[in-house]
Design an enzyme around this catalytic site. Structure first.
Site, PDB file in Angstrom:
ATOM      1  CB  SER A 102      -0.777  -0.169   1.313  1.00  0.00           C
ATOM      2  OG  SER A 102      -1.920   1.032   1.148  1.00  0.00           O
ATOM      3  CG  ASP A 152      -7.210  -2.175  -3.930  1.00  0.00           C
ATOM      4  OD1 ASP A 152      -7.799  -1.136  -3.295  1.00  0.00           O
ATOM      5  OD2 ASP A 152      -5.778  -2.671  -3.617  1.00  0.00           O
ATOM      6  CG  HIS A 183      -5.842  -1.709  -0.103  1.00  0.00           C
ATOM      7  ND1 HIS A 183      -5.239  -1.447  -1.358  1.00  0.00           N
ATOM      8  CD2 HIS A 183      -5.256  -1.007   0.810  1.00  0.00           C
ATOM      9  CE1 HIS A 183      -4.317  -0.497  -1.056  1.00  0.00           C
ATOM     10  NE2 HIS A 183      -4.278  -0.254   0.162  1.00  0.00           N
TER      11      HIS A 183
HETATM   12  C1  MLT Z   1      -1.542   6.128  -0.315  1.00  0.00           C
HETATM   13  O1  MLT Z   1      -1.973   7.078   0.223  1.00  0.00           O
HETATM   14  O2  MLT Z   1      -0.168   5.898  -0.312  1.00  0.00           O
HETATM   15  C2  MLT Z   1      -2.450   5.135  -0.672  1.00  0.00           C
HETATM   16  O3  MLT Z   1      -3.727   5.630  -0.661  1.00  0.00           O
HETATM   17  C3  MLT Z   1      -2.379   3.765   0.129  1.00  0.00           C
HETATM   18  C4  MLT Z   1      -2.768   3.833   1.345  1.00  0.00           C
HETATM   19  O4  MLT Z   1      -3.964   4.014   1.689  1.00  0.00           O
HETATM   20  O5  MLT Z   1      -1.950   4.067   2.334  1.00  0.00           O
END
Ligand code: MLT
Length: 207
Positions: A102, A152, A183
């Site tokens: 992520s 996702d 996700h």
């Molecule tokens: C991010 O902000 O890098 C992406 O949205 C993934 C997350 O939720 O951290």
């Protein structure tokens, strides 16, 4: 940067750079790292940005909307940290494979987008396109595993496909793994990443 370093047992095995998701810490991916490559040194880093108390690797303006200036600065900071950590802990700076989930996958993708030769390969679990409209340095033959979920909501199918196209256009050798999931990082995706790693970097491969 705050981190954990665990030495490996095989001097030729890539060092795994472990990068957690939003709200995680440097402890989160140690088990995943050991599963992917039991003999590798592990360098697990904590993101330097706090969002409502949750560690991240760079700031965002809203869900899925990155603060590009901060992303660029934090990517540079992480790249510099890798040089320092290699000197401090005695691993080969030229033999680092990132494993990110992520937000951690997004900063790993940003290393590939902004810094030539920063990574020997990458496992990106549920990444997004870190930046658009820039020329990506040559990634000729750099192996990249992308784990994505067909449902996702954060990294949509079209965004995953866009990332794959951008990395392939720069020469990366992409393996895409799709889960019928959202996700979350599932066990089957982690196992697929481990198999891919062994096939790409296991004993006798590469170097
Ligand atoms: C991010 O902000 O890098 C992406 O949205 C993934 C997350 O939720 O951290």
């Amino acid at each position: 940067m705050r981190h954990i370093f665990e030495p490996g047992t095989d001097a030729n095995a890539p060092t795994l750079l472990l990068l957690h998701g939003t709200g995680g810490t440097e402890r989160d991916l140690l088990g995943l790292g050991r599963m992917i490559s039991p003999a590798s040194p592990l360098l697990s880093v904590r993101g330097n940005v706090l969002e409502n108390g949750m560690p991240r690797f760079f700031r965002r303006l809203a869900e899925g909307v990155f603060d590009i200036e901060d992303l660029i600065a934090r990517t540079e900071e992480l790249n510099r940290f890798l040089d320092e950590a290699a000197a401090q802990h005695g691993f080969d700076r030229g033999n680092v494979v990132a494993v990110g989930y992520s937000n951690g996958a997004n900063i790993a993708g940003s290393l590939l987008f902004h810094h030539a030769n920063s990574l020997r390969g990458a496992i990106l679990h549920h990444p997004m396109v870190p930046r658009r409209g820039v020329e990506i340095p040559s990634l000729n033959g750099v192996p990249v595993f992308i784990g994505a979920g067909t449902n996702d909501p954060i990294c949509t199918r079209s965004e995953s496909d866009e990332l794959i196209s951008l990395l392939e256009a720069a020469g990366a050798a992409i393996t895409a793994h799709w889960e019928q999931a959202g996700h979350q990082l599932t066990r089957t995706e982690a196992q697929a990443a481990a198999e891919w790693f062994q096939a790409s970097f296991g004993a006798g491969v590469g170097r």
